[in-house]
Design an enzyme around this catalytic site. Structure first.
Site, PDB file in Angstrom:
ATOM      1  N   ASP A  48       0.848  -1.198   0.000  1.00 38.95           N
ATOM      2  CA  ASP A  48       0.000   0.000   0.000  1.00 38.95           C
ATOM      3  C   ASP A  48       0.884   1.249   0.000  1.00 38.95           C
ATOM      4  O   ASP A  48       1.623   1.489   0.954  1.00 38.95           O
ATOM      5  CB  ASP A  48      -0.902  -0.006   1.244  1.00 38.95           C
ATOM      6  N   TYR A  53       3.108   9.748   0.627  1.00 35.12           N
ATOM      7  CA  TYR A  53       4.125   9.124   1.482  1.00 35.12           C
ATOM      8  C   TYR A  53       5.549   9.451   1.000  1.00 35.12           C
ATOM      9  O   TYR A  53       6.520   9.157   1.695  1.00 35.12           O
ATOM     10  CB  TYR A  53       3.942   7.603   1.579  1.00 35.12           C
ATOM     11  N   LYS A  78      -2.213   6.052  -4.116  1.00 31.45           N
ATOM     12  CA  LYS A  78      -3.323   6.995  -3.872  1.00 31.45           C
ATOM     13  C   LYS A  78      -2.990   8.368  -4.405  1.00 31.45           C
ATOM     14  O   LYS A  78      -1.854   8.839  -4.261  1.00 31.45           O
ATOM     15  CB  LYS A  78      -3.602   7.097  -2.359  1.00 31.45           C
ATOM     16  N   HIS A 106      -7.000   9.759  -2.020  1.00 36.96           N
ATOM     17  CA  HIS A 106      -6.549   9.608  -0.632  1.00 36.96           C
ATOM     18  C   HIS A 106      -7.533  10.212   0.372  1.00 36.96           C
ATOM     19  O   HIS A 106      -7.695   9.698   1.480  1.00 36.96           O
ATOM     20  CB  HIS A 106      -5.174  10.268  -0.472  1.00 36.96           C
ATOM     21  N   SER A 138     -10.564   6.713  -0.318  1.00 36.24           N
ATOM     22  CA  SER A 138     -10.044   6.567   1.031  1.00 36.24           C
ATOM     23  C   SER A 138     -10.538   7.742   1.866  1.00 36.24           C
ATOM     24  O   SER A 138     -10.568   8.882   1.372  1.00 36.24           O
ATOM     25  CB  SER A 138      -8.507   6.551   0.999  1.00 36.24           C
ATOM     26  N   LEU A 191      -3.903  -1.488  14.716  1.00 38.82           N
ATOM     27  CA  LEU A 191      -3.269  -1.784  16.008  1.00 38.82           C
ATOM     28  C   LEU A 191      -3.332  -0.595  16.968  1.00 38.82           C
ATOM     29  O   LEU A 191      -2.706  -0.617  18.030  1.00 38.82           O
ATOM     30  CB  LEU A 191      -1.799  -2.196  15.780  1.00 38.82           C
ATOM     31  N   THR A 236      -1.350  -3.111   7.663  1.00 36.52           N
ATOM     32  CA  THR A 236      -0.511  -2.860   8.828  1.00 36.52           C
ATOM     33  C   THR A 236       0.898  -2.640   8.313  1.00 36.52           C
ATOM     34  O   THR A 236       1.112  -2.522   7.096  1.00 36.52           O
ATOM     35  CB  THR A 236      -0.602  -4.033   9.835  1.00 36.52           C
ATOM     36  N   THR A 237       1.871  -2.584   9.193  1.00 36.77           N
ATOM     37  CA  THR A 237       3.254  -2.470   8.736  1.00 36.77           C
ATOM     38  C   THR A 237       4.217  -2.771   9.884  1.00 36.77           C
ATOM     39  O   THR A 237       3.811  -2.762  11.058  1.00 36.77           O
ATOM     40  CB  THR A 237       3.546  -1.071   8.150  1.00 36.77           C
ATOM     41  N   SER A 239       8.925  -2.860  10.217  1.00 36.79           N
ATOM     42  CA  SER A 239      10.181  -3.140   9.501  1.00 36.79           C
ATOM     43  C   SER A 239      10.851  -4.380  10.106  1.00 36.79           C
ATOM     44  O   SER A 239      11.946  -4.748   9.710  1.00 36.79           O
ATOM     45  CB  SER A 239      11.103  -1.915   9.567  1.00 36.79           C
ATOM     46  N   LYS A 240      10.168  -5.021  11.065  1.00 36.86           N
ATOM     47  CA  LYS A 240      10.735  -6.222  11.700  1.00 36.86           C
ATOM     48  C   LYS A 240      10.100  -7.485  11.121  1.00 36.86           C
ATOM     49  O   LYS A 240       8.877  -7.658  11.172  1.00 36.86           O
ATOM     50  CB  LYS A 240      10.489  -6.181  13.216  1.00 36.86           C
ATOM     51  N   ARG A 243       7.678  -9.478  13.396  1.00 36.05           N
ATOM     52  CA  ARG A 243       6.341  -8.917  13.547  1.00 36.05           C
ATOM     53  C   ARG A 243       5.491  -9.185  12.317  1.00 36.05           C
ATOM     54  O   ARG A 243       4.293  -9.455  12.414  1.00 36.05           O
ATOM     55  CB  ARG A 243       6.414  -7.410  13.814  1.00 36.05           C
TER      56      ARG A 243
HETATM   57  N1  LIG Z   1      -5.484   6.099   3.695  1.00 33.92           N
HETATM   58  C1  LIG Z   1      -5.017   6.708   4.759  1.00 33.92           C
HETATM   59  O1  LIG Z   1      -5.353   7.866   5.053  1.00 33.92           O
HETATM   60  C2  LIG Z   1      -4.059   5.964   5.656  1.00 33.92           C
HETATM   61  C3  LIG Z   1      -3.788   6.429   6.950  1.00 33.92           C
HETATM   62  C4  LIG Z   1      -2.908   5.689   7.747  1.00 33.92           C
HETATM   63  C5  LIG Z   1      -2.329   4.542   7.255  1.00 33.92           C
HETATM   64  N2  LIG Z   1      -2.584   4.139   5.968  1.00 33.92           N
HETATM   65  C6  LIG Z   1      -1.947   2.938   5.411  1.00 33.92           C
HETATM   66  O2  LIG Z   1      -2.118   1.849   6.267  1.00 33.92           O
HETATM   67  C7  LIG Z   1      -0.842   1.305   6.642  1.00 33.92           C
HETATM   68  C8  LIG Z   1      -0.920   0.709   8.020  1.00 33.92           C
HETATM   69  O3  LIG Z   1      -1.351   1.715   8.947  1.00 33.92           O
HETATM   70  P1  LIG Z   1      -0.735   1.808  10.387  1.00 33.92           P
HETATM   71  O4  LIG Z   1       0.733   1.941  10.262  1.00 33.92           O
HETATM   72  O5  LIG Z   1      -1.453   2.848  11.127  1.00 33.92           O
HETATM   73  O6  LIG Z   1      -1.100   0.343  10.952  1.00 33.92           O
HETATM   74  P2  LIG Z   1      -1.033  -0.273  12.395  1.00 33.92           P
HETATM   75  O7  LIG Z   1      -2.063   0.284  13.293  1.00 33.92           O
HETATM   76  O8  LIG Z   1      -1.038  -1.733  12.157  1.00 33.92           O
HETATM   77  O9  LIG Z   1       0.334   0.207  12.996  1.00 33.92           O
HETATM   78  C9  LIG Z   1       1.577  -0.227  12.484  1.00 33.92           C
HETATM   79  C10 LIG Z   1       2.642   0.205  13.469  1.00 33.92           C
HETATM   80  O10 LIG Z   1       2.610  -0.664  14.576  1.00 33.92           O
HETATM   81  C11 LIG Z   1       3.908  -1.153  14.872  1.00 33.92           C
HETATM   82  N3  LIG Z   1       3.720  -2.553  15.267  1.00 33.92           N
HETATM   83  C12 LIG Z   1       3.430  -3.579  14.459  1.00 33.92           C
HETATM   84  N4  LIG Z   1       3.255  -4.717  15.149  1.00 33.92           N
HETATM   85  C13 LIG Z   1       3.422  -4.381  16.447  1.00 33.92           C
HETATM   86  C14 LIG Z   1       3.368  -5.092  17.675  1.00 33.92           C
HETATM   87  N5  LIG Z   1       3.099  -6.415  17.681  1.00 33.92           N
HETATM   88  N6  LIG Z   1       3.585  -4.425  18.819  1.00 33.92           N
HETATM   89  C15 LIG Z   1       3.853  -3.104  18.815  1.00 33.92           C
HETATM   90  N7  LIG Z   1       3.937  -2.359  17.685  1.00 33.92           N
HETATM   91  C16 LIG Z   1       3.725  -2.992  16.527  1.00 33.92           C
HETATM   92  C17 LIG Z   1       4.693  -1.022  13.585  1.00 33.92           C
HETATM   93  O11 LIG Z   1       6.038  -0.806  13.830  1.00 33.92           O
HETATM   94  C18 LIG Z   1       4.040   0.144  12.896  1.00 33.92           C
HETATM   95  O12 LIG Z   1       4.700   1.336  13.235  1.00 33.92           O
HETATM   96  C19 LIG Z   1       0.103   2.503   6.502  1.00 33.92           C
HETATM   97  O13 LIG Z   1       1.445   2.127   6.376  1.00 33.92           O
HETATM   98  C20 LIG Z   1      -0.436   3.134   5.228  1.00 33.92           C
HETATM   99  O14 LIG Z   1       0.015   2.418   4.098  1.00 33.92           O
HETATM  100  C21 LIG Z   1      -3.453   4.820   5.192  1.00 33.92           C
HETATM  101  O1  LIG Z   2      -2.321   7.863   4.757  1.00 37.05           O
HETATM  102  C1  LIG Z   2      -2.641   8.921   5.581  1.00 37.05           C
HETATM  103  C2  LIG Z   2      -1.751   9.078   6.757  1.00 37.05           C
HETATM  104  C3  LIG Z   2      -0.410   9.456   6.366  1.00 37.05           C
HETATM  105  C4  LIG Z   2       0.694   8.736   6.658  1.00 37.05           C
HETATM  106  N1  LIG Z   2       1.757   9.380   6.144  1.00 37.05           N
HETATM  107  C5  LIG Z   2       1.349  10.514   5.533  1.00 37.05           C
HETATM  108  C6  LIG Z   2       2.032  11.504   4.869  1.00 37.05           C
HETATM  109  C7  LIG Z   2       1.360  12.561   4.338  1.00 37.05           C
HETATM  110  C8  LIG Z   2       0.001  12.622   4.466  1.00 37.05           C
HETATM  111  C9  LIG Z   2      -0.705  11.637   5.121  1.00 37.05           C
HETATM  112  C10 LIG Z   2      -0.026  10.578   5.657  1.00 37.05           C
END
Ligand SMILES: NC(=O)c1ccc[n+]([C@@H]2O[C@H](COP(=O)([O-])OP(=O)(O)OC[C@H]3O[C@@H](n4cnc5c(N)ncnc54)[C@H](O)[C@@H]3O)[C@@H](O)[C@H]2O)c1
Ligand SMILES: OCCc1c[nH]c2ccccc12
Length: 283
Positions: A48, A53, A78, A106, A138, A191, A236-237, A239-240, A243
């Protein structure tokens, strides 16, 4: 490792149920090594991305260096401007591909001046031209979707929104609306109760269910987002590698939550509101 299952969208496209996010933690960061690791070592084949980003070029480099066939990776990006055509053409160049699998607007806030209907018609043209297989949105509210549906020839395939227990009370009517129109939900921030608002009323409920299922709390929250959205896609995401493996196992090894467990988390979530992203969703 068992394969991740797919979710079938309203246009027939199959999407891996769990996607690897390149926003949040990886925002503006070189994403090449993380994406390569996620793909090759943790079998995260759904990536994603977003223009906002500011790391699409490094995602493109990762795909190139992985040497995978284009069909072996599911790529979403997006639109981060008021002009979906200009944005997609720029993203395709940066990603180094001719087509993405899924293209999203987005946020409705970005295309206000173009108009929600007009910008959706541009999305439909981009799909017809083959620049994206599927088109969606989105952070669209019910009123935004209604505006789109007034002119749409193609119903958005997905609405990617924040889904976790502390936004459930606010998201419930949007989830119902999307379900009734065949718009799949992609959950981001799943999460959040654990990592962004710890110590709240959901924690003990999730902890108990995790013990009952022999799962981690993170796995329970990923499954909850999937199940509360009628079998939606979850993003989710990390870098480990460890996880990511744990996250994948939530969908390959851990059994589904019972309806009672899903509802217990939803009810606990209703006691608190904590939205992390996109505050316009509450207006
Ligand atoms: N469309 C949007 O506006 C929007 C907004 C936010 C995110 N996103 C997308 O969704 C993806 C995932 O969102 P997110 O990052 O909020 O997801 P998430 O809530 O799953 O959080 C991921 C974070 O949790 C940490 N993590 C993962 N496993 C863990 C564990 N077991 N214990 C503690 N920490 C842990 C990771 O290091 C990472 O920083 C983003 O990378 C992006 O691509 C989109
Ligand atoms: O995807 C929306 C949340 C988000 C994560 N990183 C960003 C960078 C710029 C704007 C929005 C975001």
């Amino acid at each position: 490792m068992a394969n991740l299952s797919n979710v079938k969208l309203n246009d027939g496209l199959q999407v891996p149920v769990l996607g690897y996010g390149t926003g949040t933690a990886l925002y503006q960061k070189e994403a090449k090594d993380s994406v390569k690791m996620a793909y090759s070592e943790a079998h995260m084949h759904h990536i994603d991305c977003a223009e906002m980003y500011a790391n699409e070029e490094s995602v493109g480099q990762a795909i190139k260096e992985l040497g995978v066939k284009r069909d072996d990776v599911f790529l979403t990006t997006k639109c981060g401007s008021a002009d979906p055509r200009k944005s997609l053409e720029k993203s395709l160049k940066l990603l180094g591909v001719d087509q993405v699998d899924l293209y999203l607007i987005h946020s409705p806030e970005l295309v206000k001046e173009t108009g929600l209907g007009k910008s959706w018609q541009i999305m439909e043209e981009l799909q017809k031209e083959g620049k994206t297989k599927s088109i969606g949105v989105s952070n669209y509210r019910v009123s935004d979707l209604e505006e789109v549906l007034k002119v749409a020839k193609v119903v958005p395939s997905v609405n990617q929104i924040e889904v976790h227990p502390y936004v459930y009370s606010k998201a419930q009517s949007l989830l119902d609306f999307c379900h009734s129109k065949g718009i799949h939900i992609e959950s981001y921030g799943p999460l959040s109760t654990l990592i962004r608002a710890p110590g709240g009323p959901v924690d003990p409920v999730v902890k108990n269910i995790a013990q009952e299922l022999g799962a981690t709390e993170g796995q329970v929250l990923l499954k909850w987002a999937h199940q509360i959205t009628h079998g939606g896609i979850v993003l989710t995401t990390s870098s480990k590698k460890e996880r990511l493996e744990e996250q994948i196992k939530a969908f390959t090894e851990i059994k589904d939550l019972s309806d009672e467990q899903v509802q217990a988390i939803a009810e606990a979530g209703k006691q608190k509101l904590h939205r992390v992203f996109m505050q316009h969703m509450d207006s």
